[in-house]
Design an enzyme around this catalytic site. Structure first.
Site, short mmCIF file in Angstrom:
data_model
loop_
_atom_site.label_atom_id
_atom_site.label_comp_id
_atom_site.label_asym_id
_atom_site.label_seq_id
_atom_site.Cartn_x
_atom_site.Cartn_y
_atom_site.Cartn_z
N ARG A 52 0.84 -1.18 0.12
CA ARG A 52 0.17 -0.16 0.03
C ARG A 52 0.80 1.15 0.06
NH1 ARG A 52 -2.60 -3.64 3.41
NH2 ARG A 52 -4.80 -4.05 2.71
N LYS A 76 -1.82 -0.99 7.48
CA LYS A 76 -3.09 -1.11 7.60
C LYS A 76 -3.78 -2.30 8.31
CE LYS A 76 -7.57 -1.37 4.74
NZ LYS A 76 -8.24 -1.25 3.68
N HIS A 140 -3.43 3.77 -5.98
CA HIS A 140 -3.75 2.47 -5.69
C HIS A 140 -3.70 1.72 -7.06
CE1 HIS A 140 -5.52 1.01 -1.78
NE2 HIS A 140 -6.12 0.19 -2.57
N ARG A 143 -0.99 -0.98 -6.43
CA ARG A 143 -1.36 -2.16 -5.83
C ARG A 143 -2.10 -2.98 -6.71
NH1 ARG A 143 -1.76 -4.41 -0.80
NH2 ARG A 143 -3.47 -5.15 -0.01
N HIS A 166 -6.49 -10.13 1.70
CA HIS A 166 -8.15 -10.37 1.65
C HIS A 166 -8.83 -11.50 2.27
CE1 HIS A 166 -7.80 -7.44 -2.37
NE2 HIS A 166 -7.56 -6.99 -1.23
N TYR A 175 -11.06 -6.65 -6.78
CA TYR A 175 -10.17 -5.66 -6.50
C TYR A 175 -9.42 -5.48 -7.99
CZ TYR A 175 -6.43 -3.13 -4.21
OH TYR A 175 -5.48 -2.29 -4.01
#
Length: 193
Positions: A52, A76, A140, A143, A166, A175
């Protein structure tokens, strides 16, 4: 966050970059900035590791200098993960040589003793995206590009799900844009009349 050419406050649908040609065009555009080597390395690290943005900008020189891999506790999720740098070791070494002696952060801020912010990283990436006329690029994107490229090369959604932390394969495929792409391709292949 919106790209530079979008109305302020308008959200964009950030997507992975799906072609090597477009990846290389973005790397070239990043190289045109005043801090081109830094900006290119930020993007290359992002698409090669899947970290990230917050974890990327906070990397320290000592974590990556001369290393083919390192462990990081992701900000995160707070989960530990091994990051592999084999393909980037030369780029990292070349970039570190340009940093002043004693620099702590890999991506140091010009203001104070910290690192660049995720907002600054976003501006860097989005501006380069605008330069190549792709307005769905943000932090993003790095990623998601990692995930898309990894999945296309391996078709190993279980490992990718683990890398991304995930909770389901469905989440991972959505995603990285595979679910939508698969639906579009299956609909295109059907003749309705």
């Amino acid at each position: 966050m919106a790209n530079l050419n979008e109305k302020k406050g308008m959200l964009i649908d950030v997507q992975p970059i799906k072609s090597k040609q477009e990846i290389n065009e973005l790397i070239e555009a990043l190289g045109m900035s005043q801090n081109g080597l830094r900006d290119q390395l930020l993007f290359k690290l992002g698409i090669s590791t899947g970290l990230r943005c917050g974890d990327l900008v906070a990397l320290k020189v000592e974590q990556v200098k001369g290393k083919s891999s390192f462990k990081i506790r992701e900000g995160k999720t707070k989960k530990e993960r091994t990051v592999y740098l084999n393909n980037l070791m030369a780029d990292i070494a070349d970039y570190i040589e340009t940093l002043p002696q004693g620099t702590v952060y890999l991506f140091p801020s010009r203001k104070g003793d910290s690192h660049i912010t995720t907002t600054q990283a976003y501006r860097i990436i989005a501006k380069a995206g605008d330069m190549i006329d792709n307005h769905s690029i943000g932090t993003h994107t790095m990623r998601k590009t990692f995930g898309y490229t990894y999945y296309q090369a391996t078709k190993d959604v279980a490992s990718l799900m683990e890398i991304f932390n995930h909770s389901s394969q469905k989440t991972t495929l959505r995603y990285i844009g595979i679910t939508e792409e698969s639906i579009e391709n299956s609909i295109k292949s059907i003749s309705f009349f």
